[in-house]
Each structure stands twice: as C-alpha cells, then as structure tokens.
Write a protein that holds these residues in place. Structure first.
Motif, PDB file in Angstrom:
ATOM      1  N   ASP A   1       0.802  -1.012   0.062  1.00 21.53           N
ATOM      2  CA  ASP A   1      -0.197   0.297   0.308  1.00 21.53           C
ATOM      3  C   ASP A   1       1.018   0.597   0.064  1.00 21.53           C
ATOM      4  O   ASP A   1       1.057   1.648   1.377  1.00 21.53           O
ATOM      5  CB  ASP A   1      -0.421   0.093   1.116  1.00 21.53           C
TER       6      ASP A   1
ATOM      7  N   HIS B   1      -2.035   1.853   9.516  1.00 22.82           N
ATOM      8  CA  HIS B   1      -2.925   0.814   9.785  1.00 22.82           C
ATOM      9  C   HIS B   1      -2.135  -0.501   9.710  1.00 22.82           C
ATOM     10  O   HIS B   1      -0.637  -0.340   9.352  1.00 22.82           O
ATOM     11  CB  HIS B   1      -4.117   0.911   8.694  1.00 22.82           C
TER      12      HIS B   1
ATOM     13  N   HIS C   1      -6.402  -3.343   5.138  1.00 22.42           N
ATOM     14  CA  HIS C   1      -6.515  -2.663   5.903  1.00 22.42           C
ATOM     15  C   HIS C   1      -6.661  -4.289   7.379  1.00 22.42           C
ATOM     16  O   HIS C   1      -7.671  -4.679   7.524  1.00 22.42           O
ATOM     17  CB  HIS C   1      -7.458  -1.722   6.259  1.00 22.42           C
TER      18      HIS C   1
ATOM     19  N   THR D   1       1.224   0.327   7.875  1.00 20.16           N
ATOM     20  CA  THR D   1       2.197   1.807   6.880  1.00 20.16           C
ATOM     21  C   THR D   1       2.447   2.999   8.213  1.00 20.16           C
ATOM     22  O   THR D   1       1.547   2.671   9.208  1.00 20.16           O
ATOM     23  CB  THR D   1       0.342   1.864   5.806  1.00 20.16           C
TER      24      THR D   1
ATOM     25  N   GLU E   1       1.406   7.080   6.868  1.00 19.17           N
ATOM     26  CA  GLU E   1       0.987   7.596   5.630  1.00 19.17           C
ATOM     27  C   GLU E   1       0.396   9.201   6.129  1.00 19.17           C
ATOM     28  O   GLU E   1      -0.290   9.695   5.683  1.00 19.17           O
ATOM     29  CB  GLU E   1      -0.230   7.044   4.921  1.00 19.17           C
TER      30      GLU E   1
ATOM     31  N   GLU F   1       3.628   7.417   1.286  1.00 19.57           N
ATOM     32  CA  GLU F   1       3.312   6.112   2.371  1.00 19.57           C
ATOM     33  C   GLU F   1       3.947   5.310   1.838  1.00 19.57           C
ATOM     34  O   GLU F   1       4.199   5.135   0.951  1.00 19.57           O
ATOM     35  CB  GLU F   1       1.759   6.008   1.840  1.00 19.57           C
TER      36      GLU F   1
HETATM   37 MN    MN Z   1      -2.957   2.621   3.597  1.00 21.60          MN
END
Ligand code: MN
Ligand code: GLY
Ligand code: MN
Length: 439
Positions: free
Chosen positions: A269, A352, A359, A380, A382, A405
């Motif tokens: 992500d 997260h 997630h 993560t 971000e 991120e």
């Molecule tokens: Mn994210």
C-alpha cells in the motif's frame, strides 16, 4: 499454495488456544453463482491463513477433544466433470487430504446432513457469526439438529466463542514466510510507482497512469491490486478515496498515486505524490517537504516499545508548526492541536496494519493508537496534507493534496521499510521524471 509445514504451525498455535471438547469452524467465501461472470473471486483471508485453499464454498473444522486428540476436516466442492467443461477443474476430496492436510475431506453438497456429526459431544464452538448468512444458517441448523436428535441429547455445545480475536491476534505477528511475501509485494509496487513517474506527462488521463501501474504489476506476476488504485491529479488529490481516475492531468498540477499489489495474497500500500510536468513549484515543494519531514520523523521513531500515538503526536506537531510558519494555519500551535483545527488538512490516521488484507485485521481506533509496537508487526506510515480548493488559505495553496505512504516491518531494533524502492525525495523524483518516457 502455502506449505503444509506452515499450515501445521499456524493450526498448532490455534489448537493450543482452544479449550478441550471444542471445535472451530472457519468458512471460505461463498460462491455467488448468479454473478460469476461479473466479479473476481477473492478468498476469505482467515480461511486462507489456515488452509491456503483458494476455492469458494468450503468449511475448515478443527475438533479438539483434548490436548492429545484433534481432527481436521474440510468440506469442499466435489469433482464435477460437467462443471469442469465450463470452469476447469477443482481440487476435490482425494487431493484435499494431502494438499490441505486434513483427516477427512467431505463433499460440500452433503454438508447439511454431516456437519453436526463433528459437533456432537463438544461443549464449545468457535465461530465467527455474521460473516455469511449461508454459514450462519448451516451452523445454527447443525446445533438444532443435535438438540432435536434425542439420541445425542446428553451433550449439546452450549458455548459459542467468536474466534476472530484469537485468530486476528495471530495474524498481527507475521511469520518469516509472510514477511518475505510482504517484502516482495512492496518491491513490485515500488517498481510500479517508478514506472508511473517515468510515464507521467501533462494531458495524459489519470486512468492511463493507472494502466501503467497495473501493467507493471502483471509484468511481475501479480494479477490483483490489493485495493482500488487511486490516481488523483489537481483537486482530486484532496478526495481521499478518489478512484474514478477519469480526469486529464494538467501541466502544473500534482498527482497523488495510491497503489499497491497483492502478491500471493499479501498486500502492499504505497502512496507517492509528484508533479505532472516533472517539476514541483514553490508551494507544492513547501507542502511536500512538510509531509516528507513528518514521514521521516515517524520512520525514525517506529520501533519496539513505542506506541503509535506518540509517533502520531510528533507528526501532528511537525505538520501544525509548519502550517503556521507558511500562514495556512493561524494561532497558537498548542491550541490548533488541542482544538483539532489542523484536522481540516490532515484528517486520517497515520497507520494501519498490513498483511493479507490491506487494512489488516487486529486492533483499530484507540486500541491501535495505544498498541505497544513489537517485532514482526507490519504497518503503513502515511502522513498527508490536503488543502481543499475551497479552504480559507492563500489561493496558491488551494487544491494541493499530498500523501506519502510507506510500509514497514517492526524489527528487533527499529524497522525495515519495504517500499524504499519508490523514491520520495523531491530531487530524486524530479530526476526520475526526466528519464526517457515509456512508450
Ligand atoms: Mn494505507
Ligand atoms: N490505500 C488505502 C490506504 O492507504 O489506507
Ligand atoms: Mn494507501
């Protein structure tokens, strides 16, 4: 497919947490026949974690009579030659015994009449109700079957425990094999962001940049993004879940790209934000450097023993101090923070969990913020800044959205960033964007 050894390790941990005279029931994603041409099947990640089995309509059961006697059972779709003409082959029962490593594999079409047989004489059922209506019906019908069958009336499971807290706590701590897959997912996604930077030019459409990213994913053997790719240029960068990706990108605007692949089911992500024309202007540069400084400070702090909220507070401090310096926020830093005034420009969480789900499961909200970080957690980082086109700020800052991120593993001494392959320093982004464009 996940190796049988790894499945065994995960199942043994789960069994050690179960009480005697119990069974755990974990369902696969149900098949939606009516829509089979319209959607791509994605397996339930908890079911996948314990089976590595990628077919719909299946149920995995572990029965624990006591510490010495356990049984693993799979209900799965039977072989069906007619169906194979249209959809290809499925595993069937015989191969499931060794591939999924279970003691019994029974056909899904007889599940109604058989599921209760494995629950007779047990006190406790571990079950995650409310996930699938079909599954709830099957489980509660099975319990009723036992109750109604007078010959088994002596012991009926009387306790139902939601297994999600147990299983999701396990998934919070990644094993070495999971870490390696997350590392690769991060590497591939970083290559996709690099490709997007090289390909980007004014008057290209956002969906064309999305195409470049997905091309790079498939080039590296990845079929799915781990979530819907976001390519938001200009004002669209301020829409947090913008996925229409339909606008023409304009000279002078920034574009925010939030994209990650799912490699062997493990997610990445990444977000990078860069100028459509390859050169940051003064205001873009100022705001970008605030977000980058916040990210770098967070990356220095994230290690075992720290709680996410401490890091979050430092990030907010950096953002607010700098917004005051450039005149976007006015007032005392402490008050702007305590009154939450800054939230109009930074309105989402810093982190997260990341894993099989983008997630990923486990604690969120207050309990995530207060979670003491430990080795083998993956998350993560971000920070972002989103200055709405309607914000009451100097006009040259309006409509700029920036997020950067990264994905990190908490190690014994600090963290390992999986996503460094996608550059984030202004000079490096500008250098890459000068490189020859992809045709
Ligand atoms: Mn994210
Ligand atoms: N791409 C979704 C997120 O950053 O949380
Ligand atoms: Mn993201």
């Amino acid at each position: 497919m996940i190796s049988v050894n790894i499945l065994k390790k995960r199942r043994d941990i789960l069994i050690s947490k179960m009480v005697a005279k119990s069974a755990i029931l974990i369902f696969a994603t149900p098949e939606n026949i009516k829509r089979q041409n319209e959607y791509q099947f994605r397996q339930n990640k908890d079911f996948w974690y314990f089976t590595g089995f990628n077919e719909p309509n299946a149920l995995f059961i572990i029965v624990k009579k006591d510490d010495k006697f356990t049984q693993k059972i799979l209900f799965n779709k039977p072989k069906d030659p007619d169906n194979e003409i249209w959809f290809g082959s499925n595993l069937g029962q015989d191969s499931a015994l060794t591939k999924i490593d279970v003691d019994y594999a029974l056909p899904w079409n007889v599940i109604n009449e058989n599921i209760y047989r494995f629950l007779i004489g047990l006190n406790t059922i571990y079950y995650a109700w409310g996930e699938y209506v079909e599954a709830d019906t099957l489980v509660f019908d099975a319990l009723n079957n036992i109750r109604n069958d007078k010959s088994h009336s002596s012991i009926i499971p009387s306790t139902i425990i939601d297994w999600r807290p147990l299983v999701h706590e396990m998934r919070l701590f990644k094993g070495p094999e999971e870490i390696e897959l997350l590392r690769i997912a991060g590497k591939i996604s970083a290559l996709a962001h690099t490709r997007a930077m090289k390909a980007c030019h004014a008057n290209m459409f956002e969906y064309q940049l999305e195409g470049e990213i997905h091309h790079e994913f498939s080039y590296h053997g990845v079929k799915f993004p781990s979530y819907n790719t976001i390519v938001g240029s200009g004002n669209n960068a301020c829409i947090l879940h913008y996925t229409k990706n339909k606008n023409k990108m304009c000279d002078g605007d920034l574009v925010l790209v939030d994209a990650g692949c799912s490699f062997k089911e493990y997610a990445s992500d990444i977000t990078r934000t860069f100028p459509v024309n390859g050169k940051f202007n003064k205001q873009q540069r100022e705001l970008y450097n605030i977000v980058l400084t916040a990210l770098k400070s967070a990356l220095l702090m994230l290690k075992p023993g720290i709680i996410i909220d401490e890091v979050n507070n430092v990030v907010i401090n950096i953002i607010v101090n700098n917004l005051v310096k450039i005149g976007i926020l006015k007032g005392k830093v402490d008050e702007l923070i305590s009154e939450g005034t800054y939230q109009q420009f930074f309105m989402h969480n810093l982190s997260h969990w990341l894993g099989l789900d983008v997630h990923d499961v486990s604690r969120y909200g207050k309990s995530m913020k207060n979670q003491i970080l430990q080795p083998n957690m993956v998350l993560t980082v971000e920070p972002g800044l989103y200055i709405s086109p309607y914000a009451n700020v100097p006009i040259e800052y309006r409509g700029i959205g920036i997020r950067i991120e990264d994905n990190i593993l908490i190690t014994e001494t600090g963290n390992e960033c999986f996503t460094n392959g996608a550059v984030k320093e202004i000079e490096l982004i500008e250098d890459i964007m000068k490189l020859k464009k992809i045709n």
